[in-house]
Design an enzyme around this catalytic site. Structure first.
Site, mmCIF file in Angstrom:
data_model
loop_
_atom_site.group_PDB
_atom_site.id
_atom_site.type_symbol
_atom_site.label_atom_id
_atom_site.label_comp_id
_atom_site.label_asym_id
_atom_site.label_seq_id
_atom_site.Cartn_x
_atom_site.Cartn_y
_atom_site.Cartn_z
ATOM 1 N N ASN A 88 -4.909 0.585 -9.836
ATOM 2 C CA ASN A 88 -3.679 1.526 -10.192
ATOM 3 C C ASN A 88 -2.706 1.841 -8.980
ATOM 4 O O ASN A 88 -3.265 2.248 -7.761
ATOM 5 C CB ASN A 88 -4.015 2.903 -10.598
ATOM 6 C CG ASN A 88 -5.111 2.432 -11.738
ATOM 7 O OD1 ASN A 88 -4.869 1.494 -12.689
ATOM 8 N ND2 ASN A 88 -6.039 3.200 -11.918
ATOM 9 N N HIS A 101 -7.761 1.503 -3.643
ATOM 10 C CA HIS A 101 -9.048 1.068 -4.079
ATOM 11 C C HIS A 101 -8.906 0.251 -5.208
ATOM 12 O O HIS A 101 -8.060 0.283 -6.151
ATOM 13 C CB HIS A 101 -9.860 2.132 -4.344
ATOM 14 C CG HIS A 101 -9.162 3.295 -5.414
ATOM 15 N ND1 HIS A 101 -8.089 4.132 -5.094
ATOM 16 C CD2 HIS A 101 -9.124 3.497 -6.697
ATOM 17 C CE1 HIS A 101 -7.616 5.074 -6.260
ATOM 18 N NE2 HIS A 101 -8.376 4.158 -7.320
ATOM 19 N N PHE A 102 -9.978 -0.619 -5.411
ATOM 20 C CA PHE A 102 -10.040 -1.673 -6.544
ATOM 21 C C PHE A 102 -11.166 -1.077 -7.365
ATOM 22 O O PHE A 102 -12.310 -0.960 -6.826
ATOM 23 C CB PHE A 102 -10.099 -2.899 -5.833
ATOM 24 C CG PHE A 102 -8.861 -3.681 -5.362
ATOM 25 C CD1 PHE A 102 -7.963 -4.004 -5.866
ATOM 26 C CD2 PHE A 102 -8.615 -3.085 -3.988
ATOM 27 C CE1 PHE A 102 -6.820 -4.367 -5.399
ATOM 28 C CE2 PHE A 102 -7.686 -3.859 -3.267
ATOM 29 C CZ PHE A 102 -6.629 -4.414 -3.819
#
Ligand code: 5GP
Ligand code: ZN
Length: 138
Positions: A88, A101-102
């Site tokens: 996001n 971040h994933f």
């Protein structure tokens, strides 16, 4: 939000506890505190960067070099049939923590997670106009 106030920087430094599953000199991977499926994992760089487009390309490459291995392990561990890798970027896209971040979200067949995918059709001619605008920024 600055680096000093960044909750994920505090997880990197150990000031805030997290259930870490992997870490090395580039990334820290840990379980999301509010999972949308068992094993929901976050993979972040140690370095504080906010978004995909503001992340140095070399760092982005280093993160992705590690993502496959971590995602495979997560999926195997929870017996997932598949998984989503999500990132996001910006409030409008649902980014709450401004440290890149994933998400790795393990999926089961028919689990109904992300059941709504509001797909639609472009109006005639609209797709080329949008594509052209994007090309001009590349
Ligand atoms: P975003 O919406 O920014 O893409 O995702 C932030 C994610 O971080 C959310 O899924 C949320 O549950 C998770 N999260 C927020 N604070 C913490 C925390 O202190 N510890 C852990 N493990 N996850 C967190
Ligand atoms: Zn940070």
């Amino acid at each position: 939000m600055g680096v000093q106030d960044c909750i994920f920087c505090k997880i990197v430094s150990g000031q805030i506890p997290a259930t870490k599953i992997y870490e090395d000199e580039v990334v820290v991977a840990f379980l999301d505190i509010g999972p949308i499926s068992d094993g929901h994992t976050l993979v972040m760089p140690r370095q504080h960067v906010e978004k995909v487009h503001s992340c140095p390309p070399e760092l982005l490459g280093q993160i992705w070099t590690r993502l496959g291995k971590i995602a495979g392990a997560v999926a195997l561990a929870v017996g997932a049939d598949g998984y989503n890798v999500l990132c996001n970027n910006g409030r409008a896209a649902g980014q709450v923590v401004d440290h890149l971040h994933f998400h790795i979200v393990p999926r089961k067949t028919g689990d109904g997670v992300f059941a709504q995918w509001p797909s639609y059709k472009y109006r005639p001619g609209q797709v080329e106009i949008i594509a052209d605008k994007i090309r001009k920024h590349l």
